[in-house]
Structures are given as C-alpha cells and as structure tokens.
Design a protein around this motif. Structure first.
Motif, PDB file in Angstrom:
ATOM      1  N   LEU B  15     -15.875   4.218   1.816  1.00 14.02           N
ATOM      2  CA  LEU B  15     -16.146   4.018   0.388  1.00 14.02           C
ATOM      3  C   LEU B  15     -15.002   4.538  -0.459  1.00 14.02           C
ATOM      4  O   LEU B  15     -14.384   5.546  -0.129  1.00 14.02           O
ATOM      5  N   ARG B  16     -14.732   3.820  -1.537  1.00 12.28           N
ATOM      6  CA  ARG B  16     -13.836   4.323  -2.583  1.00 12.28           C
ATOM      7  C   ARG B  16     -14.715   4.512  -3.799  1.00 12.28           C
ATOM      8  O   ARG B  16     -15.093   3.548  -4.447  1.00 12.28           O
ATOM      9  N   GLY B  17     -15.078   5.728  -4.102  1.00  8.08           N
ATOM     10  CA  GLY B  17     -16.040   5.953  -5.179  1.00  8.08           C
ATOM     11  C   GLY B  17     -17.364   5.329  -4.771  1.00  8.08           C
ATOM     12  O   GLY B  17     -17.898   5.616  -3.709  1.00  8.08           O
ATOM     13  N   LYS B  20     -18.086   0.046  -1.654  1.00  3.40           N
ATOM     14  CA  LYS B  20     -17.947   0.002  -0.206  1.00  3.40           C
ATOM     15  C   LYS B  20     -16.777  -0.900   0.146  1.00  3.40           C
ATOM     16  O   LYS B  20     -16.841  -2.111  -0.043  1.00  3.40           O
ATOM     17  N   ILE B  21     -15.690  -0.308   0.650  1.00  5.01           N
ATOM     18  CA  ILE B  21     -14.557  -1.129   1.062  1.00  5.01           C
ATOM     19  C   ILE B  21     -14.872  -1.757   2.422  1.00  5.01           C
ATOM     20  O   ILE B  21     -14.640  -2.945   2.646  1.00  5.01           O
ATOM     21  N   PHE B  22     -15.417  -0.951   3.333  1.00  6.37           N
ATOM     22  CA  PHE B  22     -15.868  -1.489   4.617  1.00  6.37           C
ATOM     23  C   PHE B  22     -17.329  -1.138   4.812  1.00  6.37           C
ATOM     24  O   PHE B  22     -17.743  -0.024   4.546  1.00  6.37           O
ATOM     25  N   PRO B  40      -8.517 -11.619   1.466  1.00  6.42           N
ATOM     26  CA  PRO B  40      -8.011 -11.673   0.097  1.00  6.42           C
ATOM     27  C   PRO B  40      -7.438 -10.332  -0.343  1.00  6.42           C
ATOM     28  O   PRO B  40      -7.737  -9.297   0.240  1.00  6.42           O
ATOM     29  N   SER B  41      -6.597 -10.389  -1.358  1.00  8.01           N
ATOM     30  CA  SER B  41      -5.969  -9.174  -1.882  1.00  8.01           C
ATOM     31  C   SER B  41      -7.041  -8.207  -2.358  1.00  8.01           C
ATOM     32  O   SER B  41      -8.005  -8.596  -2.997  1.00  8.01           O
ATOM     33  N   GLY B  42      -6.876  -6.938  -1.998  1.00  2.00           N
ATOM     34  CA  GLY B  42      -7.826  -5.927  -2.453  1.00  2.00           C
ATOM     35  C   GLY B  42      -9.057  -5.770  -1.583  1.00  2.00           C
ATOM     36  O   GLY B  42      -9.961  -5.025  -1.925  1.00  2.00           O
ATOM     37  N   THR B  43      -9.091  -6.451  -0.430  1.00  2.00           N
ATOM     38  CA  THR B  43     -10.256  -6.253   0.445  1.00  2.00           C
ATOM     39  C   THR B  43     -10.153  -4.975   1.246  1.00  2.00           C
ATOM     40  O   THR B  43     -11.135  -4.536   1.815  1.00  2.00           O
ATOM     41  N   GLY B  44      -8.956  -4.436   1.415  1.00  2.00           N
ATOM     42  CA  GLY B  44      -8.867  -3.189   2.183  1.00  2.00           C
ATOM     43  C   GLY B  44      -8.079  -3.325   3.463  1.00  2.00           C
ATOM     44  O   GLY B  44      -8.291  -2.566   4.405  1.00  2.00           O
ATOM     45  N   LYS B  45      -7.133  -4.235   3.502  1.00  3.86           N
ATOM     46  CA  LYS B  45      -6.328  -4.378   4.725  1.00  3.86           C
ATOM     47  C   LYS B  45      -5.419  -3.167   4.905  1.00  3.86           C
ATOM     48  O   LYS B  45      -5.340  -2.595   5.990  1.00  3.86           O
ATOM     49  N   THR B  46      -4.753  -2.777   3.806  1.00  7.64           N
ATOM     50  CA  THR B  46      -3.912  -1.584   3.882  1.00  7.64           C
ATOM     51  C   THR B  46      -4.767  -0.366   4.215  1.00  7.64           C
ATOM     52  O   THR B  46      -4.384   0.478   5.034  1.00  7.64           O
ATOM     53  N   THR B  47      -5.925  -0.295   3.577  1.00  4.87           N
ATOM     54  CA  THR B  47      -6.841   0.812   3.842  1.00  4.87           C
ATOM     55  C   THR B  47      -7.201   0.870   5.325  1.00  4.87           C
ATOM     56  O   THR B  47      -7.256   1.954   5.915  1.00  4.87           O
ATOM     57  N   LEU B  48      -7.424  -0.281   5.925  1.00  5.80           N
ATOM     58  CA  LEU B  48      -7.786  -0.310   7.342  1.00  5.80           C
ATOM     59  C   LEU B  48      -6.665   0.276   8.205  1.00  5.80           C
ATOM     60  O   LEU B  48      -6.915   1.067   9.112  1.00  5.80           O
ATOM     61  N   PHE B  89       5.230   0.048   5.873  1.00  2.00           N
ATOM     62  CA  PHE B  89       4.440   0.139   4.642  1.00  2.00           C
ATOM     63  C   PHE B  89       4.698  -1.064   3.758  1.00  2.00           C
ATOM     64  O   PHE B  89       5.803  -1.602   3.722  1.00  2.00           O
ATOM     65  N   GLN B  90       3.649  -1.424   3.027  1.00  3.12           N
ATOM     66  CA  GLN B  90       3.751  -2.557   2.107  1.00  3.12           C
ATOM     67  C   GLN B  90       4.890  -2.326   1.110  1.00  3.12           C
ATOM     68  O   GLN B  90       5.607  -3.242   0.755  1.00  3.12           O
ATOM     69  N   SER B  91       5.080  -1.075   0.698  1.00  2.32           N
ATOM     70  CA  SER B  91       6.109  -0.789  -0.305  1.00  2.32           C
ATOM     71  C   SER B  91       7.443  -0.405   0.332  1.00  2.32           C
ATOM     72  O   SER B  91       8.401  -0.136  -0.376  1.00  2.32           O
ATOM     73  N   ASP B 167       2.423  -4.093   7.453  1.00  2.00           N
ATOM     74  CA  ASP B 167       1.664  -4.401   6.239  1.00  2.00           C
ATOM     75  C   ASP B 167       2.490  -5.370   5.399  1.00  2.00           C
ATOM     76  O   ASP B 167       3.465  -4.980   4.773  1.00  2.00           O
ATOM     77  N   GLU B 168       2.076  -6.600   5.411  1.00  4.11           N
ATOM     78  CA  GLU B 168       2.762  -7.653   4.633  1.00  4.11           C
ATOM     79  C   GLU B 168       4.258  -7.732   4.921  1.00  4.11           C
ATOM     80  O   GLU B 168       5.069  -7.552   4.013  1.00  4.11           O
ATOM     81  N   PRO B 169       4.652  -7.994   6.143  1.00  4.70           N
ATOM     82  CA  PRO B 169       6.087  -7.994   6.447  1.00  4.70           C
ATOM     83  C   PRO B 169       6.843  -9.148   5.801  1.00  4.70           C
ATOM     84  O   PRO B 169       8.054  -9.069   5.640  1.00  4.70           O
ATOM     85  N   SER B 200      -1.229  -9.936   6.712  1.00  7.25           N
ATOM     86  CA  SER B 200      -0.408 -10.864   5.947  1.00  7.25           C
ATOM     87  C   SER B 200      -1.226 -11.927   5.255  1.00  7.25           C
ATOM     88  O   SER B 200      -2.311 -12.295   5.679  1.00  7.25           O
ATOM     89  N   HIS B 201      -0.664 -12.391   4.148  1.00  3.65           N
ATOM     90  CA  HIS B 201      -1.254 -13.528   3.449  1.00  3.65           C
ATOM     91  C   HIS B 201      -0.581 -14.827   3.858  1.00  3.65           C
ATOM     92  O   HIS B 201      -1.050 -15.889   3.510  1.00  3.65           O
ATOM     93  N   ASP B 202       0.578 -14.701   4.511  1.00  3.00           N
ATOM     94  CA  ASP B 202       1.329 -15.917   4.813  1.00  3.00           C
ATOM     95  C   ASP B 202       0.728 -16.587   6.036  1.00  3.00           C
ATOM     96  O   ASP B 202       1.151 -16.374   7.171  1.00  3.00           O
TER      97      ASP B 202
HETATM   98  N1  LIG Z   1      -6.246   5.565  -3.998  1.00  2.22           N
HETATM   99  C1  LIG Z   1      -7.243   4.739  -4.284  1.00  2.22           C
HETATM  100  N2  LIG Z   1      -8.272   5.144  -5.043  1.00  2.22           N
HETATM  101  C2  LIG Z   1      -9.291   4.320  -5.330  1.00  2.22           C
HETATM  102  N3  LIG Z   1      -9.381   3.058  -4.912  1.00  2.22           N
HETATM  103  C3  LIG Z   1      -8.385   2.578  -4.153  1.00  2.22           C
HETATM  104  C4  LIG Z   1      -7.259   3.389  -3.794  1.00  2.22           C
HETATM  105  N4  LIG Z   1      -6.438   2.647  -3.030  1.00  2.22           N
HETATM  106  C5  LIG Z   1      -7.016   1.447  -2.912  1.00  2.22           C
HETATM  107  N5  LIG Z   1      -8.185   1.393  -3.584  1.00  2.22           N
HETATM  108  C6  LIG Z   1      -9.110   0.261  -3.650  1.00  2.22           C
HETATM  109  O1  LIG Z   1      -9.363  -0.137  -2.322  1.00  2.22           O
HETATM  110  C7  LIG Z   1      -9.363  -1.536  -2.212  1.00  2.22           C
HETATM  111  C8  LIG Z   1      -8.569  -1.944  -1.009  1.00  2.22           C
HETATM  112  O2  LIG Z   1      -7.202  -1.643  -1.223  1.00  2.22           O
HETATM  113  P1  LIG Z   1      -6.095  -2.087  -0.189  1.00  2.22           P
HETATM  114  O3  LIG Z   1      -4.807  -1.568  -0.694  1.00  2.22           O
HETATM  115  O4  LIG Z   1      -6.516  -1.686   1.160  1.00  2.22           O
HETATM  116  O5  LIG Z   1      -6.150  -3.666  -0.327  1.00  2.22           O
HETATM  117  P2  LIG Z   1      -5.351  -4.744   0.484  1.00  2.22           P
HETATM  118  O6  LIG Z   1      -6.351  -5.543   1.235  1.00  2.22           O
HETATM  119  O7  LIG Z   1      -4.256  -4.122   1.242  1.00  2.22           O
HETATM  120  O8  LIG Z   1      -4.785  -5.647  -0.687  1.00  2.22           O
HETATM  121  P3  LIG Z   1      -3.353  -6.368  -0.804  1.00  2.22           P
HETATM  122  O9  LIG Z   1      -3.418  -7.579   0.028  1.00  2.22           O
HETATM  123  O10 LIG Z   1      -3.270  -6.709  -2.251  1.00  2.22           O
HETATM  124  O11 LIG Z   1      -2.334  -5.386  -0.363  1.00  2.22           O
HETATM  125  C9  LIG Z   1      -8.806  -2.093  -3.499  1.00  2.22           C
HETATM  126  O12 LIG Z   1      -9.795  -2.876  -4.098  1.00  2.22           O
HETATM  127  C10 LIG Z   1      -8.483  -0.921  -4.366  1.00  2.22           C
HETATM  128  O13 LIG Z   1      -9.089  -1.087  -5.621  1.00  2.22           O
END
Ligand SMILES: Nc1ncnc2c1ncn2[C@@H]1O[C@H](COP(=O)(O)OP(=O)(O)OP(=O)(O)O)[C@@H](O)[C@H]1O
Ligand SMILES: [Mg+2]
Lengths: 274, 268
Positions: B15-17, B20-22, B40-48, B89-91, B167-169, B200-202
């Motif tokens: 959870l983020r706040g 539920k991310i997963f 999709p962007s923002g689903t939590g791939k980087t988080t995973l 890293f993505q960045s 992450d997004e190479p 990746s999105h590609d």
């Molecule tokens: N430090 C944080 N604090 C709170 N919420 C966060 C934080 N980092 C990410 N999130 C939330 O977690 C969700 C998943 O983020 P994540 O970076 O894993 O997405 P992603 O799937 O990698 O997206 P993208 O394809 O755009 O990189 C996002 O909706 C974001 O709002």
C-alpha cells in the motif's frame, strides 16, 4: 430572530477557529515528535557505521576537503576581523583605566571561551552544514542513494559516516584557526595601530590564559557544536522530501536549527564549565 | 520452489497510503529467461522491482529470491544478495560527482580488488557494449537522458550479476540504439545465462526478447504466460495493452472520482 441566528453563527465560527487551532497544535506537536523519533533512529543507525569512515580514508579525506578546506576563507577572514574589532573595542574601554596592555588577554580569552567556538560553528552551519543537507537531499531525489543500496553499498557507511566524521574533525580545527587569526588581528590593531606595548600585550595574555580552563574548554565546546551541526545537517538531508521544494526547506531548517542549537548549547556548556 | 524459478512472489500486498498498489499478486520469474513486466504507467512496475530488491517492504506476502525470503534477510545477507543483482533505474541514477568512466568502474572498485588496468579494460568493454566508450570522460550532467540510462546499464552489468532488472531501458533511445539495446539484453541473457526482468512500455521491442510476459493493472496480474500465449491475446486487457488502444478495460486515468461526484463535493 435574525440577530440571534447571527450571533450564534458568530459564536460557532469562533468555536470552530478554536478547535481548528487546537487541532493544528496537536497535529504539529505530533509531527515534531515523529521527526524527533526519526532523528533518534537515524542517529542510532549511524553510530555503528562511524568507525568505517576511518577505514575508508579516501572518502574521509575528500569530505574533510569539502567541509574543511573550502570553509577556510570564510573562517580565516571572519576570525581576523572579529579579533580586530574586539581589540579596538577593548582598547577604547581599557584605555580609560590605564590598563590597555590587558587588551591582549581580553581578546584571547573572549575568543577562546566564546567567540571562537560559537562564531566558527555558526559560519560552519551556514557554509558546510547547508551544503551537506542539500547534497544528500539531492542524492536522494535523484535516486543515487537507492542506486548505492542496489550496488550493495551501504549509504550509512559510504555517504553519511565520512561526512559526519569530517565535520567532527574539521570544525574544532577551523575553530582553532579562527582563534589564531583573531589573536593576530587583535595584535595588529592593538600593537601595530594603537601603540600598545608589544611585550605587555603578550605577557598579559600569557599569564591570564589558562590551558585547561580556557583552551580545552573552548575545544570541547567546538566538538559539541560539530556533533550537533553534523547530525542536524545529515538528518535533514536524510529526512528531506525528495523534491526541489523539500530539499530547499531542509537546507533552511539545517541552518536555523543548528544556529539556534549552537547558541542554546553554548549557554548550557558555559554554565557547566565556567 | 522448483529449480526453474529464481524469484517467487507470494501473495504480495503493498500500500501507498490508502491506495493498494498490489493486491495479493503471485508471480514466478523463471531462471535464465527474459521476463517482461508490462502495465500502464503508475501501476507499480518500478515499485515491484524495488520490492524484489528489498528496498521497500511489503505490507503482506513474501518475496523469495534464490530460496531466500528477501524481507527476512539480515542487512549483511541482503547486501550479499544485491551483489548478484543489477538494476537499471528508470532515471539512470548515476553518481553525479563521478564521470562516466568512474561511474561504471565504481562497483568494480568497491567490490573487487582488481588492478586498475583490468578495471580499465572491463569498463571500456562495458561502455563499448552500450556504444559510449567515447563518452567516458563526460560528467553525468553532460549526458542526455538516453545516454545516462545507457551508462547506468553499463554500470549495472559491470559486476556480471546473475539477474538484471531493467526499468524502462528503451525510453528515450533512438531506433538504432533501441535495436542495439534489444540485442544486448538478449545476448547477455542467452550467452551468460542471466535472468532478466524487463519493465517496459515498448511492446514490440520487449515482446521480441521476452520469453515470459506478465501484465499488471490496478494491483492485479491480469495476464501472464509465454510470449506466444500473450500474443494470441485470449484476454481483452492484453489485447488492448499490446495493441495500444485507448478504450478498453485497462484504465488510462489515475483512480479518481467521476466528475459528477467531485462537483457534488464542491457544492456541500
Ligand atoms: N514515494 C511515493 N510515495 C507515495 N506514492 C508513490 C511513491 N512512489 C510511487 N508512488 C505511487 O505508486 C504508484 C506506482 O508507482 P511506480 O513508480 O511503481 O509506477 P510505474 O508502474 O513504474 O509507472 P511508470 O511506468 O510511469 O514508471 C504510482 O501511482 C505512484 O502514485
Ligand atoms: Mg516506473
């Protein structure tokens, strides 16, 4: 009737304001408490990593350069001027009592006991502490710290510990230099300009300055200030919200908290020591 | 856990706040294969990826890597495990006080006692592989986004890890570089027997190298299987995502109240 409703409304607005204020105070105190807790946890986790900074001498040397050598110009200049001003002011008072030779010991004592440690610490907080916070905050916001963790390199050992140790080493040294330059400045004004007898200037200073009482206490003060400033600066960087606004807030906090902390701690230490 | 699985995610919730991310996802990442994670962007791939590497702690569930529960490991063991992982890293996340060469040399210098000449030639090799040997004296601030990410890739593979997370190479790479990177990733994987996880999105690029594909949306795994299974597109979701259609079951918007109920709130 309408009047009654109006007064009731007014009252409820007042009451709401009061409750809001209470809520805000409660919220803020909780937040302060939480950040104190985080700070304590951060310090506890940093302590075991500290010895590592002496094992990785290269990292330590680099930080000593950044915190110490780069702070030299401001510390030296400030020391010189503070000593000159002290001497000038002291002379103007002492000359009325025909004891202007005492200006040397007066300058040295006030520099050793108070002005040296305190002003050096304040300058150090502004010059090196703020830079430390900004650097670490930006390293976090650009995921450099995460990247180190992923490369199996412990940021506590690699980033935080050498920076802390460097602060601990450099601030007392800078303080001593500040005092030395201050005394030179005082000498230049008193002997060179105002014509105080050179022998009397030094001998008065020699007989009144006590090694244990004045010099060691001054050094203890500056060590305490070094610990305080380094901890605050590192914690603020560690704790910063990783955005430009968050980092700039954290930098400001470092300067404000360490300056106030130094002044408060100085009072406590002075009360205990002298 | 079978020999074929390197990373196993069991019933993971994060959870983020309040959000539920997963929501109880389970996933097995096979050893020696390229696994693509899409969504999709923002689903939590980087988080995973950060969860797998132990940088974030799950709210419930477990992640096992090489037979070890990542979030139960002591700090020292976790760092030991991370030495076998490379992460892009993505960045990019290059160390900004070091130049390109030193960035790539950094993990080698920290973790090995190799003499400087060998480090030199290793770094040259890795930079050559990403086409940036000529840029080795530049500072990170002098690189473009795509270049930084390629340097980060060279750094990620410097220690010859057993598993790499990308992450997004492909973001910000021109078609030629993209082709080279695709080839590099699949070469690393097949010749060295690495396990790769590519986020990746590609769709086309990633599908051309992936053996196994997993699509995540709204905290759930909505499809997984071999590339062929995914491409046959038995699922509506996958079809939409893989073909890039705006309308369909995968939401384009970050979760939000419908317009009407939000303006309701404003009236009260
Ligand atoms: N430090 C944080 N604090 C709170 N919420 C966060 C934080 N980092 C990410 N999130 C939330 O977690 C969700 C998943 O983020 P994540 O970076 O894993 O997405 P992603 O799937 O990698 O997206 P993208 O394809 O755009 O990189 C996002 O909706 C974001 O709002
Ligand atoms: Mg991402």
């Amino acid at each position: 009737m309408g009047l009654l409703i109006k007064t009731m409304q007014k009252r409820s607005i007042k009451l709401n304001g009061l409750i809001g204020l209470l809520q805000k105070t409660g919220h803020n105190s909780l937040q302060i408490l939480a950040s104190v807790g985080r700070g304590a946890m951060f310090i506890m986790s940093l302590l075991p990593a500290l010895p590592y900074s002496f094992w990785r001498f290269d990292l330590l040397v680099k930080q000593i350069y950044v915190a110490g050598v780069l702070s030299l110009p401001i510390i030296l200049t400030a020391g010189l001027f503070v000593g000159m001003v002290m001497s000038l002011q002291g002379y103007n008072v002492l000359v009325d009592y025909n004891s202007e030779e005492a200006v040397g010991s007066m300058t040295a004592l006030s520099l050793l006991r108070e002005l040296g440690p305190v002003i050096s610490a304040l300058l150090f907080a502004g010059r090196a502490g703020s830079a430390l916070t900004a650097e670490i905050g930006l390293m976090r916001s650009t995921e450099q710290i995460s990247a180190l963790e992923m490369m199996a390199i412990d940021p506590l050992k690699h980033i935080y510990a050498p920076r802390f140790s460097a602060g601990l080493i450099t601030l007392p040294l800078l303080t001593l230099l500040f005092i030395a330059l201050g005394i030179i400045g005082g000498y230049m004004v008193a002997v060179g300009w105002l014509g105080v007898d050179e022998g009397a200037f030094w001998s008065q200073m020699n007989s009144h300055v006590d090694w244990r009482e004045d010099v060691v206490n001054g050094i203890i003060k500056s060590v305490a200030f070094a610990i305080l400033i380094s901890m605050i600066a590192l914690f603020q960087g560690f704790n910063a919200i990783p955005t430009s606004e968050g980092v700039s807030n954290a930098t400001t906090k470092t300067v404000v908290h360490s300056s106030l902390g130094v002044l408060g701690l100085d009072f406590v230490l002075t009360a205990v020591m002298f | 856990m079978s020999d074929q699985t390197l990373i196993e995610i069991k019933d993971l919730t994060f959870l983020r706040g309040e959000r539920k991310i997963f929501d109880g996802i389970s996933l097995k990442i096979p050893k020696g294969k390229v696994t693509a994670i899409m969504g999709p962007s923002g689903t939590g791939k980087t988080t995973l990826l950060k969860l797998i590497a132990g940088q974030l702690k799950p709210d419930s569930g477990e992640i096992w890597v090489e037979g070890e529960n990542v979030h139960k490991l002591a700090r020292k063991k976790l760092y030991g495990l991370r030495r076998k992982m490379g992460m892009l890293f993505q960045s990019g996340a290059l160390l900004t006080d070091l130049n390109v060469f030193d960035n790539v040399a950094f993990p080698l210098r920290e973790h090995t006692k190799l003499p400087e000449e060998i480090i030199n030639s290793l770094v040259d090799m890795k930079l050559q592989a990403v086409g940036l040997r000529g840029a080795k004296n530049l500072m990170p601030s002098q690189l473009s986004g795509g270049m930084s990410r390629r340097v980060a890739l060279a750094r990620g593979i410097a220690l010859d890890p057993e598993m790499i997370f990308y992450d997004e190479p492909f973001v910000g790479q021109d078609p030629i570089t993209m082709g080279v990177l695709v080839e590099l990733i699949s070469k690393l994987n097949h010749s060295l027997g690495l396990t790769s996880v590519v986020v990746s999105h590609d769709v086309n690029e990633v599908l051309s190298i992936a053996d196994y594909v997993c699509v995540i949306s709204e905290g759930k795994i909505i499809a997984e299987g071999s590339k062929e299974e995914i491409l046959q597109g038995e699922s509506e979701y996958v079809n939409q995502f893989v073909k890039g259609l705006p309308d369909g079951p995968v939401p384009f918007h970050y979760p939000v109240k419908p317009y009407l109920s939000e303006s309701d709130g404003a009236v009260n």
